[in-house]
Design an enzyme around this catalytic site. Structure first.
Site, PDB file in Angstrom:
ATOM      1  N   GLU A   1      45.361  13.296  45.127  1.00  0.00           N
ATOM      2  CA  GLU A   1      46.306  12.534  45.956  1.00  0.00           C
ATOM      3  C   GLU A   1      46.149  12.896  47.426  1.00  0.00           C
ATOM      4  O   GLU A   1      46.142  12.035  48.305  1.00  0.00           O
ATOM      5  CB  GLU A   1      47.753  12.853  45.553  1.00  0.00           C
ATOM      6  CG  GLU A   1      48.144  12.450  44.154  1.00  0.00           C
ATOM      7  CD  GLU A   1      47.912  13.552  43.127  1.00  0.00           C
ATOM      8  OE1 GLU A   1      46.880  14.254  43.220  1.00  0.00           O
ATOM      9  OE2 GLU A   1      48.739  13.712  42.242  1.00  0.00           O
TER      10      GLU A   1
ATOM     11  N   ASN B   1      40.086  15.088  42.792  1.00  0.00           N
ATOM     12  CA  ASN B   1      40.293  16.519  43.067  1.00  0.00           C
ATOM     13  C   ASN B   1      38.966  17.211  43.332  1.00  0.00           C
ATOM     14  O   ASN B   1      37.947  16.908  42.701  1.00  0.00           O
ATOM     15  CB  ASN B   1      41.113  17.208  41.971  1.00  0.00           C
ATOM     16  CG  ASN B   1      40.543  17.082  40.595  1.00  0.00           C
ATOM     17  OD1 ASN B   1      39.879  16.098  40.268  1.00  0.00           O
ATOM     18  ND2 ASN B   1      40.792  18.057  39.751  1.00  0.00           N
TER      19      ASN B   1
ATOM     20  N   CYS C   1      51.852  17.828  46.337  1.00  0.00           N
ATOM     21  CA  CYS C   1      51.499  16.455  46.721  1.00  0.00           C
ATOM     22  C   CYS C   1      52.754  15.636  46.991  1.00  0.00           C
ATOM     23  O   CYS C   1      52.759  14.774  47.864  1.00  0.00           O
ATOM     24  CB  CYS C   1      50.639  15.791  45.650  1.00  0.00           C
ATOM     25  SG  CYS C   1      48.962  16.457  45.640  1.00  0.00           S
TER      26      CYS C   1
HETATM   27  N1  THU Z   1      45.489  18.126  40.408  1.00  0.00           N
HETATM   28  C1  THU Z   1      45.462  16.971  41.132  1.00  0.00           C
HETATM   29  O1  THU Z   1      44.416  16.578  41.658  1.00  0.00           O
HETATM   30  N2  THU Z   1      46.617  16.264  41.252  1.00  0.00           N
HETATM   31  C2  THU Z   1      47.805  16.612  40.674  1.00  0.00           C
HETATM   32  O2  THU Z   1      48.820  15.952  40.905  1.00  0.00           O
HETATM   33  C3  THU Z   1      47.867  17.768  39.780  1.00  0.00           C
HETATM   34  C4  THU Z   1      46.679  18.643  39.770  1.00  0.00           C
HETATM   35  C5  THU Z   1      44.253  18.893  40.267  1.00  0.00           C
HETATM   36  C6  THU Z   1      44.246  20.223  40.969  1.00  0.00           C
HETATM   37  C7  THU Z   1      43.226  20.983  40.148  1.00  0.00           C
HETATM   38  O3  THU Z   1      41.937  20.663  40.652  1.00  0.00           O
HETATM   39  C8  THU Z   1      43.352  20.412  38.751  1.00  0.00           C
HETATM   40  O4  THU Z   1      44.020  19.168  38.900  1.00  0.00           O
HETATM   41  C9  THU Z   1      44.129  21.281  37.787  1.00  0.00           C
HETATM   42  O5  THU Z   1      45.348  21.654  38.293  1.00  0.00           O
END
Ligand code: THU
Length: 158
Positions: free
Chosen positions: A72, A59, A112
């Site tokens: 993702e 992320n 996602c």
């Molecule tokens: N996040 C992801 O990368 N994937 C997910 O499936 C859920 C959330 C990230 C987005 C944000 O940077 C952090 O997790 C908190 O929501």
């Protein structure tokens, strides 16, 4: 509506099949490259293409919060941009909170799931999804379709 019996649950990463285990470990590794100064929630994703190519994502946040991108989608869009036309076989997702060694639940967000679904529809073959659940179990879903019943999709626009 798809039934949740389509999902498989594993108490230990070692119980996963070899490919899923490999991707789960790579997803954990990918959390190291998360940029998450705002949420402090470090997510990693690892996907494998039909020819065995591994693609990782993490992320990436921004001070303008909505501009942040999930792990993702970073992995999926990288796959499409750098290996166009190659089928995605499976993706694994893992997360931990800042300075925590143990994993925390990270079951793909709705956004996602929607993006995974369109990738799946484009390639006409399911993408298997391996995620670490909130109850500490690894979950295997057979497809994006199984994660997002009653969705909005391309056909709705026809
Ligand atoms: N996040 C992801 O990368 N994937 C997910 O499936 C859920 C959330 C990230 C987005 C944000 O940077 C952090 O997790 C908190 O929501």
């Amino acid at each position: 509506m798809k039934k949740s019996t389509e999902f498989s649950f594993f108490s230990n990463i070692e119980e996963l099949d070899n490919e899923s285990k490999y991707l789960a470990h790579k997803a954990k590794e990918a959390t190291q490259h998360a940029y998450a100064p705002y949420s402090k929630f470090h997510v990693g994703a690892a996907l494998i293409l039909e020819d065995g190519t591994l693609i990782m994502g993490s992320n990436q946040e921004n001070a303008t919060y909505p501009l942040s991108m999930c792990a993702e989608r970073v992995a999926l869009y990288t796959a499409a941009a750098t290996h166009p036309g190659k089928r995605i076989v499976k993706i694994a997702v893992a997360a931990h909170k800042k300075n925590h060694k143990e994993l925390t639940g990270a079951t793909c967000c709705g956004g996602c799931r929607q993006v995974l679904l369109e990738f799946e529809e484009r390639q006409h073959k399911p993408i298997e999804i391996v995620m670490f659940g909130y109850d500490g179990k690894w979950i295997k879903a057979p497809s994006a379709d199984s994660l997002l019943p009653l969705r909005f999709a391309k056909e709705n626009l026809d």
